[in-house]
Write a protein that holds these residues in place. Structure first.
Motif, short mmCIF file in Angstrom:
data_model
loop_
_atom_site.label_atom_id
_atom_site.label_comp_id
_atom_site.label_asym_id
_atom_site.label_seq_id
_atom_site.Cartn_x
_atom_site.Cartn_y
_atom_site.Cartn_z
N UNK A 85 0.84 -1.21 0.00
CA UNK A 85 0.00 0.00 0.00
C UNK A 85 0.87 1.26 0.00
N UNK A 86 1.71 1.36 -1.04
CA UNK A 86 2.52 2.56 -1.22
C UNK A 86 3.81 2.58 -0.43
N UNK A 87 4.14 1.46 0.24
CA UNK A 87 5.45 1.32 0.90
C UNK A 87 6.35 0.48 0.00
N UNK A 88 7.46 -0.08 0.52
CA UNK A 88 8.38 -0.77 -0.37
C UNK A 88 9.22 -1.80 0.38
N UNK A 89 9.65 -2.83 -0.36
CA UNK A 89 10.64 -3.80 0.12
C UNK A 89 12.04 -3.19 0.02
N UNK A 90 12.97 -3.74 0.79
CA UNK A 90 14.37 -3.35 0.60
C UNK A 90 14.82 -3.75 -0.81
N UNK A 91 15.78 -3.03 -1.34
CA UNK A 91 16.26 -3.33 -2.70
C UNK A 91 16.86 -4.73 -2.81
N UNK A 92 17.49 -5.19 -1.71
CA UNK A 92 18.17 -6.49 -1.78
C UNK A 92 17.28 -7.66 -1.37
N UNK A 93 16.00 -7.42 -1.13
CA UNK A 93 15.09 -8.52 -0.79
C UNK A 93 15.16 -9.70 -1.76
N UNK A 94 15.29 -9.47 -3.09
CA UNK A 94 15.28 -10.63 -4.00
C UNK A 94 16.45 -11.60 -3.85
N UNK A 95 17.55 -11.17 -3.21
CA UNK A 95 18.78 -11.99 -3.24
C UNK A 95 18.54 -13.45 -2.86
N UNK A 96 18.02 -13.70 -1.66
CA UNK A 96 17.90 -15.09 -1.22
C UNK A 96 16.83 -15.84 -2.02
N UNK A 97 15.81 -15.13 -2.49
CA UNK A 97 14.78 -15.78 -3.30
C UNK A 97 15.35 -16.27 -4.63
N UNK A 98 16.34 -15.57 -5.15
CA UNK A 98 16.89 -15.92 -6.46
C UNK A 98 17.75 -17.18 -6.41
N UNK A 99 18.02 -17.66 -5.21
CA UNK A 99 18.96 -18.77 -5.07
C UNK A 99 18.40 -19.94 -4.27
N UNK A 100 17.10 -19.92 -3.96
CA UNK A 100 16.57 -20.92 -3.04
C UNK A 100 15.18 -21.38 -3.48
#
Length: 325
Positions: free
Chosen positions: A236-251
């Motif tokens: 709702x107009x807030x945001x994730x940290x920029x590096x949030x995708x890191x662990x998702x991209x490898x697991x």
């Protein structure tokens, strides 16, 4: 952006109306990593002294318990279950610093911590606990069920596999070169975050500029209007940290999906959802017993809040009644 833990006050702060058939209270508990999770416990008013089946509900990805998961939880409590909608670690009223970061491991653990909590309630039969994962929490729910044998039945609604999405893009369209470039950027961002001693955040979510695909318009129509807006939700107009995708991209989250069997899985998805392929391929990879229920005419977001009466709550009730005997 400090964390705000669940307060004892029970002021109604949800995006859906309160049911007069359900007792509601705010609760909190710790996960295995020591992070305090905030949640809403819903119990049928007419429960007497019976021990009932319990259901933990999480999602959508970037939402809070006052939105879709709370609606699912309250509705299932009306139908005779003790339910728990929780804020994931680092988001909403739950603890954890920095704010608004996600993790395939810690967020899977959040589901198991919710099962811990339900199993300690005097109103719950701990041998009869199931879970519901909505949107990106569908993948977390399947991962949690594979590893946590206390979970006796699982439902995913309008599921995303966040590890597949972040590593491969929509419809697996990301090339190896694009993936490598993204990982280069995220790796460099770590140094910037380390220098600043605080993470940088992505642009605000669901603020439309024009020309977005229909599913993005649908998201904004839920998260940015009175229909579903909640100030604490990342979406709702807030945001994730920029590096949030890191662990998702490898697991990969769904590596062990076959190990859910012989416990049942119900996949629910909208016929017209851009994300439908996530449920279809997960269904194909899972072992029996499994069921894929496609809701005619429904988009992805249509299964968030039942505005069009498309969430199949009768099916959810009969499914959990059967499998949490």
């Amino acid at each position: 952006m400090g964390s705000v833990l669940a307060q004892s006050n029970d002021e109604w702060d949800k995006t859906f109306p309160k049911s007069e058939k359900v007792d509601h209270r705010k609760v909190s508990f710790k996960n295995r990593y020591g992070i305090t999770l905030a949640a809403d416990l819903y119990q049928p008013k007419d429960r007497d002294d019976k021990r009932l089946a319990g259901i933990a509900v999480g999602g959508p990805f970037g939402a809070v318990k006052e939105q879709s998961s709370g609606l699912y939880a309250q509705t299932m409590a009306q139908r005779g279950f003790v339910t728990l909608a929780f804020d994931p670690s680092y988001t909403g009223e739950s603890g954890g610093e920095p704010r608004n970061v996600a993790s395939p491991d810690i967020n899977t653990e959040d589901f198991s911590a919710a099962v811990d909590f339900l199993g300690l309630q005097s109103s719950v039969d701990r041998e009869r606990i199931g879970i519901i994962g909505i949107c990106g929490w569908g993948g977390m729910a399947l991962n949690a069920t594979a590893v946590d044998k206390r979970i006796k039945a699982v439902v995913t609604s309008t599921m995303y596999d966040m590890t597949r999405l972040m590593s491969k893009g929509y419809n697996d369209s990301v090339t190896k070169e694009e993936r490598t470039k993204t990982l280069e950027q995220l790796s460099q961002q770590r140094w910037k975050d380390a220098e600043n001693e605080t993470p940088a955040y992505q642009p605000p979510y669901n603020k439309l500029k024009g020309g977005e695909p229909q599913f993005m318009v649908d998201y904004a129509d839920y998260y940015m209007t009175p229909r579903g807006y909640h100030k604490r939700a990342v979406n709702s107009g807030n945001a994730w940290t920029q590096t949030t995708p890191l662990s998702f991209m490898n697991m990969p989250l769904l590596t062990y999906i076959k190990e859910i069997s012989p416990r049942p899985i119900l996949f629910i998805h909208g016929e017209k959802a851009h994300s439908r392929y996530f449920s279809e391929t997960a269904y194909a990879a899972a072992a029996e017993p499994k069921e894929l229920l496609i809701i005619p005419e429904a988009s992805h977001v249509d299964l968030y809040d039942n505005e069009k009466n498309l969430i199949p709550f009768d099916k959810l009730s009969s499914y959990f009644t059967t499998h949490l005997k």
